[in-house]
Design an enzyme around this catalytic site. Structure first.
Site, PDB file in Angstrom:
ATOM      1  N   THR A 112     -40.592  36.539  31.786  1.00 25.09           N
ATOM      2  CA  THR A 112     -39.738  35.345  31.882  1.00 25.09           C
ATOM      3  C   THR A 112     -38.387  35.531  31.213  1.00 25.09           C
ATOM      4  O   THR A 112     -37.451  34.809  31.537  1.00 25.09           O
ATOM      5  CB  THR A 112     -40.447  34.126  31.274  1.00 25.09           C
ATOM      6  OG1 THR A 112     -40.799  34.417  29.924  1.00 25.09           O
ATOM      7  CG2 THR A 112     -41.684  33.774  32.070  1.00 25.09           C
ATOM      8  N   CYS A 113     -38.292  36.453  30.273  1.00 29.57           N
ATOM      9  CA  CYS A 113     -36.997  36.680  29.621  1.00 29.57           C
ATOM     10  C   CYS A 113     -35.971  37.192  30.626  1.00 29.57           C
ATOM     11  O   CYS A 113     -34.775  36.962  30.472  1.00 29.57           O
ATOM     12  CB  CYS A 113     -37.126  37.694  28.498  1.00 29.57           C
ATOM     13  SG  CYS A 113     -38.049  37.079  27.072  1.00 29.57           S
TER      14      CYS A 113
END
Length: 1020
Positions: A987-988
């Site tokens: 998700t980063c």
């Protein structure tokens, strides 16, 4: 050129053209021969007597002075009789009988008016002639002569087309289709009435009155007896509006020496001024300072009124009767007795009603005196005339309430516009038509008189009713847009440029003059931004220069106009801004970003200010979406980051003295991408400042406090899984506002606020989410963000918090009955349940004893909304507000709407899944044509919306998208070798590890399994 007032009431001018001939009767004083009856012994005629004048059957108008009369015939000849002490007859012939004025025989005269000892006449070409006494300059000759015995043209009005004239004791007025008016020794424009579409003018002894096209009445001059109807007896040197008459639809005015009479559309008669002889008709001899309706004439529809010095006549055509009241010593009331009357008395003439009944029979039978019907009445001085027609001719009496086009200022119509459009490109245009076009488009009054609603619906022009038929206006200007004839196009353009726009006043005299601000934007040349210096900016400057009340009215009209009209205003000024940005050289473009509005770039300042004004109007009730104002082109032509830095710097250094133009002063022009870029710029500035301060502090510690702990350049929060909420609150409370602006190193937390009860920490978290561009699940209503931006919250905002409550309050407001007390049974107190305990709150002192009624229900709703959204949560909100602004304060917030700020925090749901696919990138062996990638997108697009949202949350950590839209999300694909595993999201980085699944079905199965795993704790 302007359609304006010049001097005197002339009873309708060309109004009498093409009328059927009739006979004449007269009565009243004839000492000086003013009745034209010849050398008779009687000095006073006490009842109507037939006038034995060879031209009596062709007389169209009679103008009466104090002691003389002027008659105009249907072939344009002029006759006069009566006193000639000052040359007011215009000839040296017999005074006792009407004689032709030879000096006017070469002209076709269509109207005349008489003062005490002077006379005026106007011909078919609008030329004005005057003669008689000039002791006060009333002839407009600019010469020092006391007497002018022969008619001469008034040279001061030679270039104007006079359409109405009227005379007072020693002054005159003239209404023209061009520019001047007459008061002193030469015609002088009454500038204070400029722009008002005057429909009728009238003069009394030493006072004047005018009525506009939509019924506004203005008076000025002597007011000793209240003849101006202004509720006092102070004289006026400038026109003042009779506000009490605005709503009654005044159509016609006539004046005596010291009193005034008003005729309304519905046939009512109002009078004011001197009443010592009963000339007001109220049954008393007292003066009236305000116009008062004559009760004795109620129930009768009066169609004509006329005044002598101290008496009044009124015609009721349905009865075929003339009524007189006032001074009657010379027989001017026609009642066969020489006495005054304070109430309307029937004039005892031989005419009949439409049904054929008569009041009296003719004393001297004739073919005209028998079965005649009154067509028109005239009065002046102490004498009267009546023009009659034969009953069998079925000629309707004249009606003063109906304006004859030839007596009105010019207007522009659909047929005129179509005529312009039909003209071939190179064909020469008739000079009269060119003059007509020039007059109309040079005159505020003509434009303000055009495009009005039909059937007198334009009457009572107010801030809530402009009276314009916008569809007709749009149709006319649309037809002008099709004009190919260069002569017409150039003439209209030059008239608007050189005359109409420069004539716009910052302090207009009446609301009717503001109509031009509604109609002129329809002009097709406003669609061309190249005309910005000629049209847009002069028009915009005029709008911005309007005094507060006029500006409020124009703003209200714009706001209440149809949506397409409002969007048109926005579009034409946006186009100017875009044009200036794209079509100026590089140096001027660079200067424009920070140029001083009053010197280097006034052209850009005006359209930006107009757009700002429109934006404020739109904010009142959101007439069009906020996006309508956005200019995506801005980011292509200017560096808005630089603009923001300069704007921020100057606002700090000179918060109240800045005269430079910055686009950040007009944030409504920025789209979501631009505002996000500015927010990033502000974030970078503050983060860099915080990091620099940390570095400086670290250096100071090394030099002067070597045993002090290390200083971090980041905002680091140390939390544990077991106590994540408590640890987060504890960590946040340790830092000051500068530390909170450092780059954040934090774990992503789902639903942290479910357990976080501390409002201050919630505000901190909300600010951090904005400051670090992190979408977070904070389910706050829009009202909270409006309060953060210090915007007023309303009942509509309450619906976002409690739809049922908001709906109930709206139903209370919408209730049309007046029995709210018994139907709703409410008082000014409310009860709320707090942790199982019911608490009572009074909305105002003793609220429990004050029932909610029809009169105070709006106050109740306002107080209720204020309690729910403001006073009832003040402590909690202030804690939240303090926490929020500890991180995310500053001027950057001024650039955002509440809904935009909310979208920054929680994102939005404006999904564009095709955009997501177009933005995707592929790494380490994947390409967009790879079979696995094609299968993935086929599977994805087949998923229902909820599943797609779950994938978005799986990939990015949120099922909502940033304020910039889907284009701001870029998904990266990289392959993994073992298809036994599920897809994995980082998700980063929006990175998806997608195994090389061999079949579409297996890919779909694994993908659906993976996107269910969104409730885990993972690094952001």
């Amino acid at each position: 050129m302007d359609a304006t007032i010049s001097a005197s009431v002339w009873c309708t001018l060309a109004k009498f053209l093409q009328r059927s001939p009739g006979d004449m009767f007269c009565w009243g004083n004839t000492v000086n021969g003013e009745l034209g009856l010849g050398g008779i012994e009687e000095e006073n005629i006490l009842s109507p007597r037939e006038l034995s004048f060879a031209k009596s059957t062709s007389v169209l108008q009679v103008a009466c002075g104090w002691h003389h009369s002027v008659m105009v015939t249907d072939n344009g000849q002029v006759y006069s009789c009566g006193s000639n002490d000052f040359g007011q007859l215009g000839h040296e012939k017999t005074r006792k009988k009407p004689e032709m004025i030879d000096a006017l025989s070469a002209y076709v005269i269509i109207g005349a008016s008489c003062g005490a000892n002077h006379s005026l006449a106007v011909n078919e070409w609008g030329q004005l002639f005057s003669w008689g006494s000039d002791s006060h300059g009333q002839l407009g000759m600019s010469q020092e002569m006391d007497v002018q015995p022969k008619p001469k043209i008034v040279k001061g009005l030679a270039t104007c087309h006079v359409i109405q004239i009227t005379c007072g004791l020693n002054h005159c007025l003239a209404l023209t289709n061009r520019r001047y008016s007459s008061v002193e020794r030469k015609p002088t424009l009454i500038r204070s009435l400029r722009g008002i579409p005057i429909a009728h003018i009238a003069c009394g002894g030493s006072h004047s009155l005018a009525v506009s096209k939509s019924g506004a009445v203005f008076g000025w001059g002597k007011n000793e007896y209240g003849q101006l109807g202004l509720n006092d007896n102070s004289n006026r040197v400038f026109p003042c509006q009779l506000k009490t008459l605005r709503s009654i639809k005044v159509k016609y005015i006539t004046c005596g020496e010291d009193f005034s009479v008003f005729l309304t559309k519905d046939g009512g008669v109002f009078t004011c001024g001197a009443g010592m002889y009963g000339q007001l008709g109220h049954g008393t001899t007292t003066n009236e300072l305000l116009p008062r309706k004559i009760m004795e004439l109620m129930g009768s529809i009066v169609s004509q009124i006329t005044c002598g010095r101290r008496h009044t006549l009124a015609l009721v055509p349905s009865r075929g009767r003339i009524y007189g009241f006032g001074l009657g010593g010379a027989g001017q009331l026609g009642t066969r007795v020489a006495r005054n009357a304070t109430t309307p008395q029937v004039v005892l003439g031989p005419w009949v009603s439409p049904s054929g009944s008569s009041v009296v029979k003719a004393e001297i039978p004739s073919k005209h005196a028998k079965n005649c019907v009154v067509k028109r009445i005239f009065a002046g001085g102490d004498h009267c005339f009546a023009v009659v027609t034969r009953q069998e001719d079925h000629v309707n009496p004249d009606d003063c309430r109906e304006f004859v086009p030839k007596t009105q200022i010019l207007i522009f119509t659909v047929s005129d516009a179509n005529k312009c459009a039909r003209l071939p490109p190179n064909e020469s245009v008739d000079q009269d038509f060119m003059t007509y076009i020039e007059t109309v488009f040079s005159s505020q009054a003509c434009i303000n008189s055009s495009f009005l609603l039909d059937n007198d619906e334009h009457y009572c022009c107010t801030s809530r009713h402009h009276g314009i038929n916008l569809s007709t206006a749009e149709q006319c200007f649309s037809s002008l847009g099709k004009v190919e004839n260069s002569s017409i196009k150039d003439l209209i353009f030059s008239c608007v440029k050189e005359h109409l726009l420069p004539s716009l006043s910052p302090s207009p005299p009446d609301v009717e003059t503001l109509r031009v601000y509604m109609t002129l934007p329809f002009y097709i040349e406003f669609e061309n931004p190249r005309n910005y210096e000629i049209l847009h900016n002069p028009f915009g400057r005029a709008v911005l220069a309007l005094k507060s009340e006029a500006a409020r009215i124009v703003g209200l009209w714009w706001r209440k106009a149809p949506i397409d009209y409002f969007e048109r205003l926005i579009r034409i000024f946006k186009d100017v801004v875009v044009y200036l940005l794209w079509h100026c050289d590089k140096d001027r473009e660079i200067n424009r970003v920070s140029a001083r509005s009053d010197r280097q770039n006034p052209n850009l300042f005006v359209p930006l200010e107009i757009l700002g004004h429109l934006h404020k109007l739109n904010n009142i009730d959101l007439k069009v979406p906020y996006e309508t104002f956005c200019l995506p082109e801005l980011t292509e032509k200017i560096d808005i980051r630089v603009d923001y830095v300069h704007w921020l710097s100057e606002s700090i250094q000179r918060p109240t003295q800045s005269s430079n133009i910055y686009f950040c002063s007009y944030p409504f022009l920025f789209d979501a991408q631009a505002k996000t870029l500015i927010l990033q710029t502000d974030q970078s500035l503050q983060m860099q400042s915080a990091m620099n301060q940390a570095a400086s502090q670290a250096l100071r510690n090394i030099l002067f406090a070597p045993y002090a702990g290390p200083v971090s350049a980041f905002l680091e929060l140390t939390v544990s899984r077991e106590n994540i909420v408590a640890d987060t609150v504890r960590e946040l409370s340790k830092y000051d506002k500068n530390d909170l602006k450092k780059p954040l190193k934090l774990l992503r937390i789902k639903n942290i606020l479910k357990a976080m009860k501390l409002h201050f920490a919630a505000g901190l978290l909300c600010g951090l989410a904005i400051y670090n561009f992190t979408i977070i699940d904070l389910p706050f209503p829009l009202a909270l963000y409006k309060k953060l931006l210090k915007q007023k919250v309303t009942l509509q905002d309450l619906s976002g918090l409690s739809p049922a409550l908001a709906r109930s309050l709206q139903e209370l407001l919408d209730y049309e009955g007046t029995d709210e007390e018994s139907v709703f049974c409410l008082t000014f107190e409310i009860s709320r349940e707090v942790f199982g305990e019911v608490k009572i709150h009074e909305l105002k002192p003793n609220g429990g004893r004050i029932p909610v009624s029809h009169e105070n229900k709006q106050e109740f709703v306002d107080l209720y909304v204020d309690f729910i959204l403001n006073s009832g949560v003040e402590k909690h909100f202030m804690a939240f507000n303090n926490g929020f602004h500890k991180v995310c304060g500053g001027k950057v917030l001024e650039l955002f709407h509440a809904h935009e700020l909310m979208a920054v925090v929680v994102g939005n749901e404006n999904y564009d899944w095709e955009e997501l696919e177009r933005n995707a990138e592929y790494k380490n062996g994947y390409t967009e044509n790879d079979k696995v990638i094609r299968n993935f997108w086929e599977v994805f697009h087949e998923l229902p919306l909820e599943q797609k949202k779950k994938f978005l949350q799986f990939l990015t950590g949120s099922d909502r998208i940033p304020i910039q839209g889907m284009k701001s999300i870029k998904i990266f694909f990289q392959p993994t070798p073992d298809e036994k595993y599920l897809p994995v999201a980082h998700t980063c980085f929006n990175l998806l590890d997608l195994p090389r699944y061999r079949t579409k079905e297996r890919l779909k199965y694994k993908l659906l399994q993976a996107i269910q795993q969104t409730e885990i704790f993972a690094l952001v």
